[in-house]
Design a protein around this motif. Sequence first.
Motif, mmCIF file in Angstrom:
data_model
loop_
_atom_site.group_PDB
_atom_site.id
_atom_site.type_symbol
_atom_site.label_atom_id
_atom_site.label_comp_id
_atom_site.label_asym_id
_atom_site.label_seq_id
_atom_site.Cartn_x
_atom_site.Cartn_y
_atom_site.Cartn_z
ATOM 1 N N LYS A 187 42.902 58.404 -19.568
ATOM 2 C CA LYS A 187 41.528 57.936 -19.790
ATOM 3 C C LYS A 187 40.799 58.880 -20.724
ATOM 4 O O LYS A 187 40.048 58.447 -21.608
ATOM 5 C CB LYS A 187 40.794 57.842 -18.450
ATOM 6 C CG LYS A 187 39.388 57.283 -18.569
ATOM 7 C CD LYS A 187 38.744 57.112 -17.199
ATOM 8 C CE LYS A 187 37.351 56.519 -17.336
ATOM 9 N NZ LYS A 187 36.700 56.331 -15.996
ATOM 10 N N ALA A 188 41.023 60.180 -20.534
ATOM 11 C CA ALA A 188 40.363 61.179 -21.378
ATOM 12 C C ALA A 188 40.821 61.087 -22.822
ATOM 13 O O ALA A 188 40.048 61.356 -23.750
ATOM 14 C CB ALA A 188 40.647 62.577 -20.826
ATOM 15 N N GLU A 189 42.065 60.692 -23.026
ATOM 16 C CA GLU A 189 42.620 60.620 -24.376
ATOM 17 C C GLU A 189 42.595 59.213 -24.962
ATOM 18 O O GLU A 189 43.046 58.997 -26.079
ATOM 19 C CB GLU A 189 44.052 61.152 -24.371
ATOM 20 C CG GLU A 189 44.144 62.629 -23.967
ATOM 21 C CD GLU A 189 45.521 63.209 -24.200
ATOM 22 O OE1 GLU A 189 46.512 62.505 -23.927
ATOM 23 O OE2 GLU A 189 45.598 64.355 -24.667
ATOM 24 N N HIS A 199 43.070 70.293 -24.123
ATOM 25 C CA HIS A 199 41.651 70.014 -24.343
ATOM 26 C C HIS A 199 41.068 69.126 -23.249
ATOM 27 O O HIS A 199 39.867 69.170 -22.966
ATOM 28 C CB HIS A 199 41.448 69.343 -25.711
ATOM 29 C CG HIS A 199 42.151 68.031 -25.838
ATOM 30 N ND1 HIS A 199 43.484 67.923 -26.185
ATOM 31 C CD2 HIS A 199 41.712 66.765 -25.653
ATOM 32 C CE1 HIS A 199 43.830 66.646 -26.221
ATOM 33 N NE2 HIS A 199 42.789 65.919 -25.896
ATOM 34 N N TYR A 200 41.921 68.352 -22.596
ATOM 35 C CA TYR A 200 41.431 67.443 -21.551
ATOM 36 C C TYR A 200 41.062 68.164 -20.250
ATOM 37 O O TYR A 200 40.596 67.531 -19.304
ATOM 38 C CB TYR A 200 42.458 66.345 -21.264
ATOM 39 C CG TYR A 200 43.897 66.800 -21.231
ATOM 40 C CD1 TYR A 200 44.407 67.477 -20.140
ATOM 41 C CD2 TYR A 200 44.741 66.557 -22.306
ATOM 42 C CE1 TYR A 200 45.725 67.901 -20.115
ATOM 43 C CE2 TYR A 200 46.060 66.984 -22.296
ATOM 44 C CZ TYR A 200 46.542 67.653 -21.195
ATOM 45 O OH TYR A 200 47.850 68.094 -21.173
ATOM 46 N N LYS A 234 35.590 64.689 -18.610
ATOM 47 C CA LYS A 234 34.886 64.235 -17.405
ATOM 48 C C LYS A 234 35.828 63.514 -16.439
ATOM 49 O O LYS A 234 35.737 63.680 -15.229
ATOM 50 C CB LYS A 234 33.732 63.314 -17.793
ATOM 51 C CG LYS A 234 32.597 64.030 -18.512
ATOM 52 C CD LYS A 234 31.448 63.067 -18.794
ATOM 53 C CE LYS A 234 30.289 63.796 -19.483
ATOM 54 N NZ LYS A 234 29.160 62.869 -19.770
ATOM 55 N N ALA A 235 36.728 62.693 -16.999
ATOM 56 C CA ALA A 235 37.647 61.932 -16.149
ATOM 57 C C ALA A 235 38.556 62.862 -15.356
ATOM 58 O O ALA A 235 38.843 62.619 -14.170
ATOM 59 C CB ALA A 235 38.489 60.990 -17.014
ATOM 60 N N VAL A 236 39.012 63.930 -15.979
ATOM 61 C CA VAL A 236 39.894 64.891 -15.318
ATOM 62 C C VAL A 236 39.119 65.694 -14.279
ATOM 63 O O VAL A 236 39.613 65.958 -13.187
ATOM 64 C CB VAL A 236 40.542 65.835 -16.360
ATOM 65 C CG1 VAL A 236 41.367 66.913 -15.664
ATOM 66 C CG2 VAL A 236 41.427 65.032 -17.307
ATOM 67 N N LEU A 263 37.733 73.527 -14.999
ATOM 68 C CA LEU A 263 39.178 73.603 -14.793
ATOM 69 C C LEU A 263 39.800 74.512 -15.846
ATOM 70 O O LEU A 263 39.543 74.363 -17.046
ATOM 71 C CB LEU A 263 39.782 72.199 -14.895
ATOM 72 C CG LEU A 263 41.275 72.037 -14.647
ATOM 73 C CD1 LEU A 263 41.619 72.447 -13.218
ATOM 74 C CD2 LEU A 263 41.692 70.597 -14.905
ATOM 75 N N LEU A 264 40.598 75.477 -15.414
ATOM 76 C CA LEU A 264 41.240 76.406 -16.339
ATOM 77 C C LEU A 264 42.692 76.021 -16.635
ATOM 78 O O LEU A 264 43.385 76.738 -17.348
ATOM 79 C CB LEU A 264 41.206 77.830 -15.770
ATOM 80 C CG LEU A 264 39.821 78.397 -15.459
ATOM 81 C CD1 LEU A 264 39.946 79.863 -15.036
ATOM 82 C CD2 LEU A 264 38.894 78.269 -16.658
ATOM 83 N N GLY A 265 43.134 74.904 -16.077
ATOM 84 C CA GLY A 265 44.506 74.464 -16.303
ATOM 85 C C GLY A 265 45.273 74.366 -15.005
ATOM 86 O O GLY A 265 44.703 74.487 -13.916
ATOM 87 N N TRP A 266 46.591 74.170 -15.131
ATOM 88 C CA TRP A 266 47.438 73.986 -13.954
ATOM 89 C C TRP A 266 48.657 74.890 -14.019
ATOM 90 O O TRP A 266 49.245 75.086 -15.089
ATOM 91 C CB TRP A 266 47.934 72.532 -13.873
ATOM 92 C CG TRP A 266 46.859 71.500 -13.883
ATOM 93 C CD1 TRP A 266 46.259 70.910 -12.811
ATOM 94 C CD2 TRP A 266 46.277 70.894 -15.047
ATOM 95 N NE1 TRP A 266 45.335 69.986 -13.234
ATOM 96 C CE2 TRP A 266 45.312 69.968 -14.602
ATOM 97 C CE3 TRP A 266 46.454 71.069 -16.427
ATOM 98 C CZ2 TRP A 266 44.545 69.203 -15.472
ATOM 99 C CZ3 TRP A 266 45.684 70.330 -17.306
ATOM 100 C CH2 TRP A 266 44.748 69.395 -16.820
#
Length: 208
Positions: A71-73, A134-135, A139-141, A153-156
């Motif tokens: 959705k973000a992309e 970048h995602y 907002k969706a994420v 969010l700093l990542g996973w």
Amino acid sequence: MIETVTDYPALAAVRNRRSWSKVTDAAPTRAELLTLIAAAGRVADHSSLRPWRVIELRGEDRATLGAAIAKAEGDDKPSTKPLRAPLLLAVVASYRKSEKVPRWEQEAVASGVAHTLSLLLDEAGWGVIWRTGHYTRAKAVAKAHGLAKDEELLGWLYVGGKPTGARPGRRKSVDPRAHLSRMPAPAKGADKDGGATKTGAKKDKKKS
């Protein structure tokens, strides 16, 4: 007793750490994670604000994230990136109101937790890689993770078993001399606090 810096167990752990882009379906249990996260939380933390939290994604959680990334992309199909590991640990910077600790310093604490946790997981025998994109600011994420307005969010950390016979990602050795330096020498005519000396001040006054 440890006699030299080369005897430190932590030194070997840091030197041996590598990123694993491919892992098996095995993953640490929640109980194991709690132990490691408790240790990772020992990073330097000004005023002990604890400006961070970790969200574990397993099973269908990864599909939910894949849909959020799509959705973000602007993609029609869910992203399969979250399916590359059985466990994803989303590291979140949870900013606290503080007159002493700025936002950037709180983010540094959260980043420190992420790196320390990845190191601990690797030392425990798990394959880990820290993925971003970048995602992470989309907002969706953010909505999929249930983030509050004062969180980012700093990542996973993608976590799984280390494949037998597989080699982790390689990284060139760091030349410490290129990254370690000394303070520059004080400029002539400056005192210890960096201000102009009386002599220098008089000279400047005459020139004005």
